[in-house]
Motif scaffolding. Structure first.
Motif, PDB file in Angstrom:
ATOM      1  N   VAL A   1       0.855  -1.187   0.000  1.00 59.59           N
ATOM      2  CA  VAL A   1       0.000   0.000   0.000  1.00 59.59           C
ATOM      3  C   VAL A   1       0.893   1.240   0.000  1.00 59.59           C
ATOM      4  O   VAL A   1       1.723   1.401   0.895  1.00 59.59           O
ATOM      5  N   ASP A   2       0.734   2.086  -0.990  1.00 62.94           N
ATOM      6  CA  ASP A   2       1.604   3.259  -1.122  1.00 62.94           C
ATOM      7  C   ASP A   2       0.927   4.548  -0.663  1.00 62.94           C
ATOM      8  O   ASP A   2      -0.293   4.618  -0.530  1.00 62.94           O
ATOM      9  N   ASP A   3       1.780   5.559  -0.487  1.00 60.81           N
ATOM     10  CA  ASP A   3       1.360   6.938  -0.195  1.00 60.81           C
ATOM     11  C   ASP A   3       0.749   7.091   1.199  1.00 60.81           C
ATOM     12  O   ASP A   3      -0.212   7.856   1.392  1.00 60.81           O
ATOM     13  N   LEU A   4       1.292   6.352   2.169  1.00 61.27           N
ATOM     14  CA  LEU A   4       0.869   6.519   3.559  1.00 61.27           C
ATOM     15  C   LEU A   4       1.350   7.861   4.093  1.00 61.27           C
ATOM     16  O   LEU A   4       2.349   8.365   3.596  1.00 61.27           O
TER      17      LEU A   4
ATOM     18  N   ASN B   1      10.195   3.513   3.036  1.00 61.20           N
ATOM     19  CA  ASN B   1      10.370   4.890   2.563  1.00 61.20           C
ATOM     20  C   ASN B   1       9.890   5.012   1.111  1.00 61.20           C
ATOM     21  O   ASN B   1      10.292   4.234   0.248  1.00 61.20           O
ATOM     22  N   HIS B   2       9.030   5.996   0.880  1.00 61.28           N
ATOM     23  CA  HIS B   2       8.502   6.247  -0.472  1.00 61.28           C
ATOM     24  C   HIS B   2       8.824   7.695  -0.865  1.00 61.28           C
ATOM     25  O   HIS B   2       8.121   8.284  -1.672  1.00 61.28           O
ATOM     26  N   THR B   3       9.884   8.231  -0.246  1.00 61.44           N
ATOM     27  CA  THR B   3      10.376   9.621  -0.380  1.00 61.44           C
ATOM     28  C   THR B   3       9.484  10.614   0.373  1.00 61.44           C
ATOM     29  O   THR B   3       8.369  10.279   0.772  1.00 61.44           O
TER      30      THR B   3
ATOM     31  N   ALA C   1       8.378  13.777  -0.806  1.00 62.30           N
ATOM     32  CA  ALA C   1       7.370  14.531  -1.575  1.00 62.30           C
ATOM     33  C   ALA C   1       6.911  13.831  -2.858  1.00 62.30           C
ATOM     34  O   ALA C   1       6.205  14.441  -3.663  1.00 62.30           O
ATOM     35  N   HIS C   2       7.322  12.552  -3.036  1.00 59.91           N
ATOM     36  CA  HIS C   2       6.805  11.791  -4.184  1.00 59.91           C
ATOM     37  C   HIS C   2       7.103  12.496  -5.510  1.00 59.91           C
ATOM     38  O   HIS C   2       6.243  12.632  -6.385  1.00 59.91           O
ATOM     39  N   LYS C   3       8.349  12.930  -5.673  1.00 62.33           N
ATOM     40  CA  LYS C   3       8.715  13.650  -6.899  1.00 62.33           C
ATOM     41  C   LYS C   3       8.918  12.685  -8.068  1.00 62.33           C
ATOM     42  O   LYS C   3       9.125  11.492  -7.872  1.00 62.33           O
TER      43      LYS C   3
ATOM     44  N   THR D   1      -1.155  -1.109  -4.329  1.00 64.38           N
ATOM     45  CA  THR D   1      -2.409  -0.373  -4.098  1.00 64.38           C
ATOM     46  C   THR D   1      -2.048   0.937  -3.389  1.00 64.38           C
ATOM     47  O   THR D   1      -0.878   1.184  -3.111  1.00 64.38           O
ATOM     48  N   HIS D   2      -3.038   1.738  -3.084  1.00 62.19           N
ATOM     49  CA  HIS D   2      -2.794   3.021  -2.412  1.00 62.19           C
ATOM     50  C   HIS D   2      -3.703   3.187  -1.197  1.00 62.19           C
ATOM     51  O   HIS D   2      -4.804   2.633  -1.165  1.00 62.19           O
ATOM     52  N   ALA D   3      -3.220   3.988  -0.243  1.00 65.02           N
ATOM     53  CA  ALA D   3      -3.982   4.224   0.995  1.00 65.02           C
ATOM     54  C   ALA D   3      -5.023   5.308   0.755  1.00 65.02           C
ATOM     55  O   ALA D   3      -4.887   6.438   1.216  1.00 65.02           O
TER      56      ALA D   3
HETATM   57 ZN   LIG Z   1       3.254   6.560  -4.657  1.00 65.31          ZN
END
Ligand SMILES: [Zn+2]
Length: 320
Positions: free
Chosen positions: A35-38, A105-107, A109-111, A238-240
């Motif tokens: 699950v991304d973008d937590l 870690n997904h960075t 600011a998601h650049k 997937t995404h949160a």
């Molecule tokens: Zn993402």
């Protein structure tokens, strides 16, 4: 007489032995849900802590029900509200850890790495460790996994190598994706329907999302067998967001009904292809499945990739 009795037994045994030898993992059906973008992500829906709490609670309830251990990938920039780290948002991440989930870690600011030099992008990785390392350390856990934003690894060999060396130097383990999909497009449409309080449209989008994901799973299962000769330990992206909060239970049921069991990222990465298969996919727009990176590196082109399920047209229209 003896010969007549013996032959069918021998034939059957040979078939079993040959089948096991040729197709040792063909029938394996395991998946790691990621699950991304937590702590949470919204585009067309109210972005406040109530939404964050709803998404966190619903996702974790579904994961507990199906005994799923996920990898959640965090954008630490999303923890900041009015210039300070928001205590509720930190609490959401602690809820994930207390439920036995892994965080990566997904960075910050998601650049988009394709638009940046490595010398710029690397700071987004380091900033991605802000708060997250401390949150993990408080539970005696270490930050181990990295998920590339947009699945972009670098659009030139030099950029890809620089990034990989940097991540290696920090001790990160890459979290790949094999079942890539457009859940976020469904999500943007779903949030619009929710914001408009159009329940019937939201239900239609949710139902179509599960059908789409079912087709996506079939597609990547077949692609894995076509590329590798067996069904890899799959990793789903997937995404949160609100859509997955409301439909994660249905999504996990769909996987379960197809015979899949759920494994952790650590278990998934034991599949030898994640370390042995070569990925030299550069200069292409879009982040793609690792299966297709390997296929491309093996020289597969054109029609080999056809048949990937598409988002229904009415959903594309809704998000315009
Ligand atoms: Zn993402």
């Amino acid at each position: 007489m003896r010969r007549i009795l013996f032959t069918p037994f021998l034939t059957l045994s040979l078939i079993v032995i040959i089948t096991l030898k040729i197709y040792p993992q063909n029938s394996q059906k395991v998946v790691c849900i990621t699950v991304d973008d937590l702590p949470f992500v919204t585009k067309n829906y109210i972005n406040n802590d109530n939404t964050g709490k709803y998404i966190t609670d619903k996702l974790l309830t579904a994961f507990r029900k199906y005994k799923v251990v996920t990898l959640g990938s965090v954008n630490s920039g999303k923890l900041i509200v009015n210039d300070i780290a928001d205590s509720n948002r930190i609490k959401f991440l602690n809820q994930w850890l207390d439920s036995g989930m892994t965080l990566g870690n997904h960075t910050f600011a998601h650049k988009n790495y394709n638009n940046l030099f490595f010398s710029e992008f690397k700071y987004d990785i380091l900033d991605g460790e802000l708060y997250l390392k401390d949150i993990l350390a408080q539970k005696n856990l270490k930050l181990k996994y990295f998920r590339h934003p947009h699945l972009y690894r670098g659009d030139t060999r030099e950029k890809a190598d620089s990034l990989q060396h940097f991540l290696d130097s920090l001790g990160y383990i890459i979290a790949p994706v094999t079942i890539d999909n457009s859940d976020y497009v469904f999500s943007w449409a779903y949030e619009k329907a929710l914001s408009a309080e159009n329940d019937s449209l939201a239900k239609r989008i949710g139902g179509d999302y599960i059908s789409y994901m079912s087709d996506v799973l079939d597609y990547y299962e077949n692609q894995s067998i076509a590329i590798l000769g067996y069904n890899i330990k799959q990793i789903l992206l997937t995404h949160a967001d609100m859509l997955n909060a409301d439909y994660m239970d249905n999504l996990l049921k769909m996987f379960s009904d197809k015979g899949y069991s759920f494994i952790s990222i650590e278990e998934a990465l034991k599949d030898k292809c994640y370390t042995e298969c070569k990925d030299e996919f550069y200069k292409k727009p879009g982040g793609i499945s690792w299966l297709h990176r390997w296929a491309y590196t093996m020289g597969k082109r054109g029609d080999f990739y056809k048949g990937e399920p598409e988002v229904p047209e009415y959903i594309n229209e809704l998000i315009k």
